[in-house]
Scaffold this motif. Sequence first.
Motif, mmCIF file in Angstrom:
data_model
loop_
_atom_site.group_PDB
_atom_site.id
_atom_site.type_symbol
_atom_site.label_atom_id
_atom_site.label_comp_id
_atom_site.label_asym_id
_atom_site.label_seq_id
_atom_site.Cartn_x
_atom_site.Cartn_y
_atom_site.Cartn_z
ATOM 1 N N GLY A 173 8.764 41.435 -22.003
ATOM 2 C CA GLY A 173 7.445 41.578 -21.404
ATOM 3 C C GLY A 173 7.495 41.818 -19.904
ATOM 4 N N GLN A 174 8.665 41.688 -19.302
ATOM 5 C CA GLN A 174 8.824 41.926 -17.865
ATOM 6 C C GLN A 174 8.851 43.419 -17.579
ATOM 7 O OE1 GLN A 174 8.703 39.619 -15.674
ATOM 8 N NE2 GLN A 174 9.211 37.780 -16.836
ATOM 9 N N THR A 175 8.598 43.780 -16.346
ATOM 10 C CA THR A 175 8.755 45.182 -15.955
ATOM 11 C C THR A 175 10.241 45.451 -15.726
ATOM 12 O OG1 THR A 175 8.591 44.761 -13.582
ATOM 13 C CG2 THR A 175 6.512 45.211 -14.779
ATOM 14 N N LEU A 176 10.611 46.721 -15.771
ATOM 15 C CA LEU A 176 11.998 47.087 -15.494
ATOM 16 C C LEU A 176 12.385 46.681 -14.077
ATOM 17 C CD1 LEU A 176 12.133 50.611 -17.202
ATOM 18 C CD2 LEU A 176 12.937 48.421 -18.127
ATOM 19 N N ALA A 177 11.448 46.798 -13.129
ATOM 20 C CA ALA A 177 11.720 46.401 -11.742
ATOM 21 C C ALA A 177 12.044 44.915 -11.658
ATOM 22 C CB ALA A 177 10.534 46.748 -10.852
ATOM 23 N N ALA A 178 11.300 44.085 -12.382
ATOM 24 C CA ALA A 178 11.569 42.646 -12.380
ATOM 25 C C ALA A 178 12.938 42.358 -13.002
ATOM 26 C CB ALA A 178 10.468 41.897 -13.125
ATOM 27 N N LEU A 179 13.271 43.071 -14.066
ATOM 28 C CA LEU A 179 14.562 42.870 -14.717
ATOM 29 C C LEU A 179 15.722 43.279 -13.818
ATOM 30 C CD1 LEU A 179 13.613 44.075 -18.310
ATOM 31 C CD2 LEU A 179 13.989 41.711 -17.545
ATOM 32 N N CYS A 180 15.465 44.203 -12.891
ATOM 33 C CA CYS A 180 16.492 44.640 -11.935
ATOM 34 C C CYS A 180 16.497 43.787 -10.671
ATOM 35 C CB CYS A 180 16.258 46.094 -11.543
ATOM 36 S SG CYS A 180 16.611 47.254 -12.859
ATOM 37 N N GLY A 181 15.530 42.883 -10.535
ATOM 38 C CA GLY A 181 15.447 42.034 -9.353
ATOM 39 C C GLY A 181 14.697 42.664 -8.197
ATOM 40 N N LEU A 182 13.926 43.717 -8.463
ATOM 41 C CA LEU A 182 13.174 44.393 -7.401
ATOM 42 C C LEU A 182 11.805 43.781 -7.162
ATOM 43 C CD1 LEU A 182 14.014 48.093 -8.302
ATOM 44 C CD2 LEU A 182 15.032 46.663 -6.507
ATOM 45 N N GLU A 183 11.327 42.971 -8.096
ATOM 46 C CA GLU A 183 10.057 42.272 -7.935
ATOM 47 C C GLU A 183 10.136 40.949 -8.669
ATOM 48 O OE1 GLU A 183 7.389 45.246 -9.561
ATOM 49 O OE2 GLU A 183 7.316 44.230 -11.487
ATOM 50 N N GLU A 184 9.194 40.093 -8.379
ATOM 51 C CA GLU A 184 9.160 38.775 -9.016
ATOM 52 C C GLU A 184 8.830 38.913 -10.492
ATOM 53 O OE1 GLU A 184 9.866 35.653 -7.768
ATOM 54 O OE2 GLU A 184 10.621 36.829 -6.085
ATOM 55 N N PRO A 185 9.520 38.170 -11.352
ATOM 56 C CA PRO A 185 9.190 38.217 -12.781
ATOM 57 C C PRO A 185 7.834 37.566 -13.057
ATOM 58 C CG PRO A 185 11.073 36.762 -12.359
ATOM 59 C CD PRO A 185 10.662 37.337 -11.055
ATOM 60 N N ALA A 186 7.182 38.066 -14.077
ATOM 61 C CA ALA A 186 5.893 37.509 -14.493
ATOM 62 C C ALA A 186 6.126 36.294 -15.383
ATOM 63 C CB ALA A 186 5.102 38.569 -15.257
ATOM 64 N N ASP A 187 5.126 35.409 -15.466
ATOM 65 C CA ASP A 187 5.190 34.300 -16.421
ATOM 66 C C ASP A 187 4.987 34.869 -17.811
ATOM 67 O OD1 ASP A 187 5.564 32.368 -14.466
ATOM 68 O OD2 ASP A 187 3.413 32.088 -14.170
ATOM 69 N N LEU A 188 5.894 34.526 -18.718
ATOM 70 C CA LEU A 188 5.836 35.054 -20.077
ATOM 71 C C LEU A 188 5.712 33.909 -21.076
ATOM 72 C CD1 LEU A 188 8.681 37.703 -19.896
ATOM 73 C CD2 LEU A 188 6.239 38.104 -19.792
#
Length: 127
Positions: A39-54
């Motif tokens: 459910g995370q964005t690819l950017a979050a998975l790469c560490g480019l943005e904060e992960p969302a609460d899932l």
Amino acid sequence: MKETILLFNITDRNTKLKLERILLPLKLRIRRIPVSQYGQTLAALCGLEEPADLPSESAVTPSFSDPMMIFAGLSEMTLDRVLTGLRAQQIRIPYKAILTPTNQHWTPEECFIEIKKEHEQMHGLNQ
């Protein structure tokens, strides 16, 4: 950003070992993404943005089961080495993409759907 490869649904042990033989010497950051993070964005998975609460992992239903690779921040030379290594080791992962400003805000599922459409168009499978 450190050169990163996101791996999805790589379940075959032999394929995992072959991938490690290719990727580890290149000093790439390798992230094996569990279904709980789909459910995370690819950017979050790469560490480019904060992960969302899932939601908890038990609430997540896998949206796709085919193997997929996302290349983030790889130089052209490194990407060529990875692709050459995949061919040499006869690793077939038909769903691959490079992280872009457009797709970095997609979830893995959204990216997979788009890659699959493009793959079908390129190979004339959607007629």
